[in-house]
Design an enzyme around this catalytic site. Sequence first.
Site, PDB file in Angstrom:
ATOM      1  N   HIS A 288     -46.388   1.430  42.927  1.00  0.00           N
ATOM      2  CA  HIS A 288     -46.233   2.711  44.532  1.00  0.00           C
ATOM      3  C   HIS A 288     -46.727   3.690  44.590  1.00  0.00           C
ATOM      4  O   HIS A 288     -47.967   3.974  45.190  1.00  0.00           O
ATOM      5  CB  HIS A 288     -44.803   3.191  44.631  1.00  0.00           C
ATOM      6  CG  HIS A 288     -44.419   3.661  45.598  1.00  0.00           C
ATOM      7  ND1 HIS A 288     -44.363   2.949  47.212  1.00  0.00           N
ATOM      8  CD2 HIS A 288     -43.995   5.180  45.492  1.00  0.00           C
ATOM      9  CE1 HIS A 288     -44.619   4.914  47.495  1.00  0.00           C
ATOM     10  NE2 HIS A 288     -43.834   5.867  47.098  1.00  0.00           N
ATOM     11  N   GLU A 289     -47.059   4.264  43.258  1.00  0.00           N
ATOM     12  CA  GLU A 289     -47.690   5.530  42.981  1.00  0.00           C
ATOM     13  C   GLU A 289     -49.138   5.323  42.944  1.00  0.00           C
ATOM     14  O   GLU A 289     -49.568   6.591  43.395  1.00  0.00           O
ATOM     15  CB  GLU A 289     -47.404   6.551  42.019  1.00  0.00           C
ATOM     16  CG  GLU A 289     -46.103   6.576  41.320  1.00  0.00           C
ATOM     17  CD  GLU A 289     -45.162   7.661  42.082  1.00  0.00           C
ATOM     18  OE1 GLU A 289     -46.128   8.500  42.724  1.00  0.00           O
ATOM     19  OE2 GLU A 289     -44.216   8.073  42.820  1.00  0.00           O
TER      20      GLU A 289
END
Length: 328
Positions: free
Chosen positions: A140-141
């Site tokens: 996600h990052e």
Amino acid sequence: MKKNRMMMMIWSVGVVWMLLLVGGSYGEQCGRQAGGALCPGGNCCSQFGWCGSTTDYCGPGCQSQCGGPSPAPTDLSALISRSTFDQMLKHRNDGACPAKGFYTYDAFIAAAKAYPSFGNTGDTATRKREIAAFLGQTSHETTGGWATAPDGPYAWGYCFVRERNPSTYCSATPQFPCAPGQQYYGRGPIQISWNYNYGQCGRAIGVDLLNKPDLVATDSVISFKSALWFWMTAQSPKPSSHDVITSRWTPSSADVAARRLPGYGTVTNIINGGLECGRGQDSRVQDRIGFFKRYCDLLGVGYGNNLDCYSQTPFGNSLLLSDLVTSQ
């Protein structure tokens, strides 16, 4: 007379033996009967607060570590193969990804050896779930996916190594002063940011990241180590992500009141709760869960409970990380 003495000796030895057994048992109490204590050696805690590894302890009513003692430590490659890693991070080497060629399987395995408890705590299912959780949060990052992306949005993790639209991220601290000309924006799988975090991380892994922060974006082993350092390190009042996802963390009464319970959702709270948690449905939280579920499916393991943090109170508003999604 001799017979009476012999009987007294046998009786005395029996009493001492029983006391030793009772004393030893009390020393191994666990669960709610002992303030949430875990059993030594990874043993199960029965519903009555005793430690053991049989069905009586690990079966119905078991309170914690119900899989029993952990198998012997193993190399991470035994749990996640190169082909599975490539399938999970399917488009990380796409030509559209700035991190193309940077995040390698070999670098991941090498970095994990510096943290032998990572992917090596609990039963096999717990170990695989931790790997899925780590790669899910870091995907996600660093995501490059979008709703209609080829193979879906959750096949595009690890597309970026540097934060988009970066800032300096320098806070004057005597212990970890900013080096001249250096910037401490988000880099690597967990997008570590701020000088004091680069300083702490560098000290832990034996690299001068205060003066050379860009090593997190140019050395793939160091990059993975920076993410694993964050994952494995508790920062009060936050527990470590590792302890949460492996159920080694016991929430306090304050945590329970804040609805922070063991599971993937509390890991999200640790990473970026100040911006994402306690706000009801949130697309960023959903994105983290989407990656996690896909990776669990590929590893053949269940998701566990408490996947979101929609109703959780954040641990605090100070952020360790710079979230790529919110910086766009």
